[in-house]
Enzyme design. Structure first.
Site, PDB file in Angstrom:
ATOM      1  N   TYR A 104      -9.628  11.006   3.232  1.00 54.88           N
ATOM      2  CA  TYR A 104     -10.112  10.249   4.397  1.00 54.88           C
ATOM      3  C   TYR A 104     -11.396  10.920   4.863  1.00 54.88           C
ATOM      4  O   TYR A 104     -12.043  11.636   4.082  1.00 54.88           O
ATOM      5  CB  TYR A 104      -8.968  10.265   5.435  1.00 54.88           C
ATOM      6  N   ARG A 157     -20.787  -1.555   7.500  1.00 52.41           N
ATOM      7  CA  ARG A 157     -20.945  -0.378   8.387  1.00 52.41           C
ATOM      8  C   ARG A 157     -19.837   0.604   8.029  1.00 52.41           C
ATOM      9  O   ARG A 157     -18.824   0.690   8.698  1.00 52.41           O
ATOM     10  CB  ARG A 157     -20.851  -0.848   9.853  1.00 52.41           C
ATOM     11  N   LYS A 175      -7.561   4.168   4.145  1.00 48.65           N
ATOM     12  CA  LYS A 175      -6.766   3.761   5.316  1.00 48.65           C
ATOM     13  C   LYS A 175      -5.331   3.440   4.890  1.00 48.65           C
ATOM     14  O   LYS A 175      -4.367   3.824   5.556  1.00 48.65           O
ATOM     15  CB  LYS A 175      -7.384   2.522   5.979  1.00 48.65           C
ATOM     16  N   GLU A 246     -11.885  -3.833   8.892  1.00 50.09           N
ATOM     17  CA  GLU A 246     -12.371  -2.446   8.926  1.00 50.09           C
ATOM     18  C   GLU A 246     -13.853  -2.369   8.578  1.00 50.09           C
ATOM     19  O   GLU A 246     -14.294  -2.925   7.563  1.00 50.09           O
ATOM     20  CB  GLU A 246     -11.562  -1.617   7.920  1.00 50.09           C
ATOM     21  N   ASP A 247     -14.588  -1.666   9.391  1.00 51.08           N
ATOM     22  CA  ASP A 247     -15.984  -1.313   9.117  1.00 51.08           C
ATOM     23  C   ASP A 247     -16.883  -2.525   8.828  1.00 51.08           C
ATOM     24  O   ASP A 247     -17.702  -2.515   7.902  1.00 51.08           O
ATOM     25  CB  ASP A 247     -16.053  -0.263   7.993  1.00 51.08           C
ATOM     26  N   ASP A 269      -9.722  -2.530  13.550  1.00 49.37           N
ATOM     27  CA  ASP A 269      -9.411  -1.115  13.742  1.00 49.37           C
ATOM     28  C   ASP A 269     -10.505  -0.389  14.518  1.00 49.37           C
ATOM     29  O   ASP A 269     -10.227   0.474  15.354  1.00 49.37           O
ATOM     30  CB  ASP A 269      -9.240  -0.482  12.353  1.00 49.37           C
ATOM     31  N   ASP A 270     -11.769  -0.723  14.243  1.00 50.02           N
ATOM     32  CA  ASP A 270     -12.872  -0.002  14.882  1.00 50.02           C
ATOM     33  C   ASP A 270     -12.991  -0.349  16.362  1.00 50.02           C
ATOM     34  O   ASP A 270     -13.435   0.473  17.154  1.00 50.02           O
ATOM     35  CB  ASP A 270     -14.191  -0.319  14.158  1.00 50.02           C
ATOM     36  N   ASN A 417     -18.221   9.398  12.615  1.00 48.47           N
ATOM     37  CA  ASN A 417     -17.831   9.890  11.289  1.00 48.47           C
ATOM     38  C   ASN A 417     -18.907   9.521  10.286  1.00 48.47           C
ATOM     39  O   ASN A 417     -19.657   8.569  10.509  1.00 48.47           O
ATOM     40  CB  ASN A 417     -16.518   9.217  10.870  1.00 48.47           C
TER      41      ASN A 417
HETATM   42  N1  LIG Z   1     -13.243   8.430  15.586  1.00 47.20           N
HETATM   43  C1  LIG Z   1     -12.897   7.209  15.266  1.00 47.20           C
HETATM   44  O1  LIG Z   1     -11.711   6.887  15.164  1.00 47.20           O
HETATM   45  C2  LIG Z   1     -13.949   6.176  15.041  1.00 47.20           C
HETATM   46  C3  LIG Z   1     -15.285   6.490  14.975  1.00 47.20           C
HETATM   47  N2  LIG Z   1     -16.207   5.508  14.780  1.00 47.20           N
HETATM   48  C4  LIG Z   1     -17.602   5.918  14.587  1.00 47.20           C
HETATM   49  O2  LIG Z   1     -18.416   5.366  15.586  1.00 47.20           O
HETATM   50  C5  LIG Z   1     -19.694   5.096  15.053  1.00 47.20           C
HETATM   51  C6  LIG Z   1     -20.139   3.715  15.505  1.00 47.20           C
HETATM   52  O3  LIG Z   1     -19.261   2.716  15.051  1.00 47.20           O
HETATM   53  P1  LIG Z   1     -19.427   1.202  15.578  1.00 47.20           P
HETATM   54  O4  LIG Z   1     -19.368   1.148  17.050  1.00 47.20           O
HETATM   55  O5  LIG Z   1     -18.486   0.368  14.820  1.00 47.20           O
HETATM   56  O6  LIG Z   1     -20.921   0.890  15.102  1.00 47.20           O
HETATM   57  P2  LIG Z   1     -21.926  -0.165  15.710  1.00 47.20           P
HETATM   58  O7  LIG Z   1     -23.013  -0.311  14.740  1.00 47.20           O
HETATM   59  O8  LIG Z   1     -21.208  -1.379  16.170  1.00 47.20           O
HETATM   60  O9  LIG Z   1     -22.500   0.578  17.021  1.00 47.20           O
HETATM   61  C7  LIG Z   1     -23.383   1.664  16.986  1.00 47.20           C
HETATM   62  C8  LIG Z   1     -24.059   1.758  18.342  1.00 47.20           C
HETATM   63  O10 LIG Z   1     -24.814   2.950  18.384  1.00 47.20           O
HETATM   64  C9  LIG Z   1     -26.054   2.641  18.990  1.00 47.20           C
HETATM   65  N3  LIG Z   1     -27.101   3.594  18.646  1.00 47.20           N
HETATM   66  C10 LIG Z   1     -27.741   3.731  17.465  1.00 47.20           C
HETATM   67  N4  LIG Z   1     -28.710   4.661  17.583  1.00 47.20           N
HETATM   68  C11 LIG Z   1     -28.651   5.103  18.863  1.00 47.20           C
HETATM   69  C12 LIG Z   1     -29.414   6.038  19.613  1.00 47.20           C
HETATM   70  N5  LIG Z   1     -30.408   6.719  19.028  1.00 47.20           N
HETATM   71  N6  LIG Z   1     -29.066   6.249  20.899  1.00 47.20           N
HETATM   72  C13 LIG Z   1     -28.044   5.581  21.471  1.00 47.20           C
HETATM   73  N7  LIG Z   1     -27.315   4.670  20.811  1.00 47.20           N
HETATM   74  C14 LIG Z   1     -27.622   4.437  19.533  1.00 47.20           C
HETATM   75  C15 LIG Z   1     -26.369   1.247  18.484  1.00 47.20           C
HETATM   76  O11 LIG Z   1     -27.363   0.639  19.290  1.00 47.20           O
HETATM   77  C16 LIG Z   1     -25.000   0.608  18.639  1.00 47.20           C
HETATM   78  O12 LIG Z   1     -24.820   0.171  19.964  1.00 47.20           O
HETATM   79  C17 LIG Z   1     -19.590   5.287  13.533  1.00 47.20           C
HETATM   80  O13 LIG Z   1     -20.185   6.508  13.177  1.00 47.20           O
HETATM   81  C18 LIG Z   1     -18.110   5.378  13.268  1.00 47.20           C
HETATM   82  O14 LIG Z   1     -17.800   6.282  12.230  1.00 47.20           O
HETATM   83  C19 LIG Z   1     -15.871   4.187  14.702  1.00 47.20           C
HETATM   84  C20 LIG Z   1     -14.570   3.816  14.737  1.00 47.20           C
HETATM   85  C21 LIG Z   1     -13.496   4.794  14.855  1.00 47.20           C
HETATM   86  C1  LIG Z   2     -12.478   6.106  11.706  1.00 50.41           C
HETATM   87  C2  LIG Z   2     -13.147   4.850  11.489  1.00 50.41           C
HETATM   88  O1  LIG Z   2     -12.519   3.814  11.425  1.00 50.41           O
HETATM   89  C3  LIG Z   2     -14.591   4.828  11.390  1.00 50.41           C
HETATM   90  O2  LIG Z   2     -15.252   5.851  11.548  1.00 50.41           O
HETATM   91  O3  LIG Z   2     -15.112   3.734  11.148  1.00 50.41           O
HETATM   92 MG   LIG Z   3     -13.631   2.221  10.639  1.00 50.47          MG
END
Ligand SMILES: NC(=O)C1=CN([C@@H]2O[C@H](COP(=O)(O)OP(=O)(O)OC[C@H]3O[C@@H](n4cnc5c(N)ncnc54)[C@H](O)[C@@H]3O)[C@@H](O)[C@H]2O)C=CC1
Ligand SMILES: CC(=O)C(=O)O
Ligand SMILES: [Mg+2]
Length: 564
Positions: A104, A157, A175, A246-247, A269-270, A417
């Site tokens: 993962y 993504r 997953k 997912e993603d 999931d996200d 991540n």
């Molecule tokens: N820990 C966890 O369980 C999870 C972590 N994530 C992580 O969250 C991150 C984002 O995922 P999503 O929201 O689905 O992506 P997304 O693409 O929908 O959102 C990303 C956001 O970040 C913003 N962004 C980009 N550059 C920026 C900057 N310089 N300053 C401020 N904001 C900025 C974008 O404008 C957008 O609003 C990924 O890296 C993903 O791995 C996502 C889901 C679960």
């Molecule tokens: C953990 C997860 O779902 C992500 O980073 O997109």
């Molecule tokens: Mg994800």
């Protein structure tokens, strides 16, 4: 000689000879008994020693340990998964803490990026746009007949790594490995799916080894029609299957969820899983501080699927805690790449409700233009800071120190991540706040030693949620996954926090306890499904028994031959 699982019934199977050894769900390798070797034409195909699964797992662990490189370890484990699934899960379960970062995040990110280079064997379904009129046939080709959980991605993504084309398949595979390992859902019931709608990743398009459809991404109406063709085919083939999106990229994730969440058993999931684990983590942190979520001001770095999903669920909790929705929204601030979300910016539908009136906050900007994260932190004085931007380093020393000036015990969650995309390193956040911050990250980090004290770093990842939610959906027979079921899963996770139970200083349960945590979440989610009328009502004890009964453990069953 291996003994069958106590209480498990023998399995009647048609395969024999090399085909049986090549069938990962059924293969037992050197653990086939003398009788089975005779009955299934295996004599001479295996070394003579009959081994137990524990002996096999010991050998596999030795081989695994001989690799130094994490991607090599990943490839090694995937190879076991593709040859003997029972052994794979035995091994994972025996070494979950060590192997989870390999199957993962973070290693799965690299495996997605290098998917076409490291590809060995088939797993899951690749549904390619030009073949869209034959999706029903493709689902018939799946090696699993009774699918209960599908994780599907279009790979646009992948973690914070962007468009990975066909390589995103690594994520549904990873997953679903956690569904089986942590959520006890038999791999016989899981199916990873990659929707190949092309890729806009030029590096992949230029790579001669790239195995996906060499075409730019299909978009707009054609894209949504294609996803719908897939969904309708799944409904015909496995009408009760749970579908996990997912993603998907921001532009498609919310529209797809809104389109399908009331029509079939599905979730994103996200958006929802991430919100649940984050709120669960925050509830545990609040408990340790003696605060309530409604007392907090929350700043987000990132206003996409994850950020807005988390913000929605925080608001629901604040409202449940007794404040108005307007008040709750006023305590939440989201920033995107354009700075603080304000009503003069072009916003997506799901961002609108969080936008501040530009006239109310214009003075916060130090540049006279956009309101930067630092401007926002200085002006809004947050107590919680959440990174979901996919951009490394955005939570800077200046930002954290500014937050710490007005908050003695800041809660800082850099959740992006894989590890290379984390907004701040835990060791830095702990040092910048003189050991006073509560920190959790999306990818795993070692405990931080600061001035003679060790600070455990919880992994706030949706992997704490989706296995339990999936198990709860299957055990209760739920036909929908509601927002309230996710809210319940947050509370269930928080209730399992060692901090809340007063056991030790860790915010989230140890991975060693993840199976019991998933079962607990499953029961609470199933009960909520019944309360909401999306599952048939039964006594709690009946549901608990169903969770136990559905919980699969990797042990070999004995085989009998059925007539051909
Ligand atoms: N820990 C966890 O369980 C999870 C972590 N994530 C992580 O969250 C991150 C984002 O995922 P999503 O929201 O689905 O992506 P997304 O693409 O929908 O959102 C990303 C956001 O970040 C913003 N962004 C980009 N550059 C920026 C900057 N310089 N300053 C401020 N904001 C900025 C974008 O404008 C957008 O609003 C990924 O890296 C993903 O791995 C996502 C889901 C679960
Ligand atoms: C953990 C997860 O779902 C992500 O980073 O997109
Ligand atoms: Mg994800």
């Amino acid at each position: 000689m291996t003994t069958p699982n106590k209480g498990s019934r023998p399995l009647y199977i048609r395969y024999a000879g090399p085909v049986l050894l090549e069938t990962p769900l059924l293969n037992k390798g050197s653990a086939f008994t003398v009788e089975e070797r005779q009955a299934f034409n295996l004599e001479g195909l295996l070394p003579s020693k009959i081994e137990s699964i524990d002996e096999q797992a010991d050998r596999a662990y030795q081989q695994f340990s001989a690799f130094e490189d994490d991607l090599d370890k990943h490839v090694y484990l995937r190879n076991i998964q593709d040859t003997n699934e029972t052994l794979y899960f035995k091994l994972i379960n025996n070494h979950l803490v060590e192997m989870m970062p390999i199957i993962y995040t973070p290693t799965v990110g690299l495996a997605c990026q290098k998917f076409s280079q490291i590809y060995r064997r088939k797993r899951g379904l690749f549904i390619t746009y030009p073949d869209r009129d034959r999706i029903d046939d493709m689902l018939q080709n799946a090696t699993k007949q009774n699918v209960k959980v599908i994780v599907v991605t279009d790979s646009e993504r992948i973690l914070g790594l962007g468009d990975q084309g066909i390589g995103g398949m690594g994520i549904p595979i990873g997953k679903l490995a956690l569904y089986s390992s942590c959520g006890g859902i038999s791999p016989a019931y899981t199916l990873p799916v990659a929707l190949d709608v092309g890729t806009n990743n030029q590096e992949l398009l230029d790579d001669p080894l790239y195995m996906g459809w060499r075409h730019n991404r299909i978009e707009g109406e054609e894209y949504f029609a294609f996803v719908d063709q897939f969904i309708q085919s799944v409904r015909r083939r496995w009408p009760n299957a749970l579908i996990q999106f997912e993603d998907f990229a921001q532009a498609n994730a919310t529209p797809l969820l809104k389109k399908y969440q009331d029509k079939l058993c599905c979730f994103n999931d996200d958006i929802q899983g991430t919100a649940a684990v984050t709120v669960g983590t925050l509830l545990a942190a609040c408990h340790s501080q003696g605060t309530s979520l409604k007392d907090h001001r929350v700043v987000f770095v990132g206003a996409g699927s994850a950020g807005c999903g988390i913000a929605e669920q925080i608001i629901d909790h604040m409202v449940a805690d007794g404040i108005s929705e307007t008040q709750a929204i006023s305590q939440i601030f989201l920033t995107s790449s354009k700075g603080l979300l304000t009503d003069d910016l072009p916003l997506r539908d799901f961002q609108q409700k969080f936008a501040k009136k530009k006239s109310d906050v214009a003075e916060w900007s130090s540049s006279g233009d956009k309101i930067s994260l630092l401007d926002l932190v200085k002006a809004s004085k947050p107590t919680i800071l959440i990174g979901v931007s996919g951009v490394a380093g955005l939570i800077s020393e200046e930002v954290v120190k500014s937050m710490y000036e007005s908050c003695e015990k800041p809660i800082v969650l850099p959740l992006s991540n894989p590890t290379s995309k984390v907004e701040a390193l835990p060791k830095d956040v702990i040092a910048w706040t003189e050991g006073n911050a509560i920190v959790a990250t999306g990818s795993p980090f070692e405990p931080v030693d600061y001035q003679g004290k060790s600070y455990p770093i919880a992994q706030c990842n949706n992997s704490y949620i989706f296995p339990g939610v999936g198990l709860g959906v299957i055990a209760s027979g739920a036909t929908r996954v509601t927002d309230e079921m996710f809210m319940t899963s947050s509370e269930a996770l928080a209730a399992c926090s060692p901090l809340v139970k007063g056991e030790n200083a860790n915010l989230l349960p140890d991975l060693g306890d993840i199976r019991e945590v998933s079962k607990y979440i499953a029961v609470q989610v199933g009960l909520k499904a019944m309360e909401q009328g999306v599952a048939t009502k039964v006594e709690a004890s009946v549901l608990e028994a169903a969770v136990e009964k559905n919980y699969w453990m990797p042990e070999y069953r004995s085989y009998r031959r059925t007539s051909f």
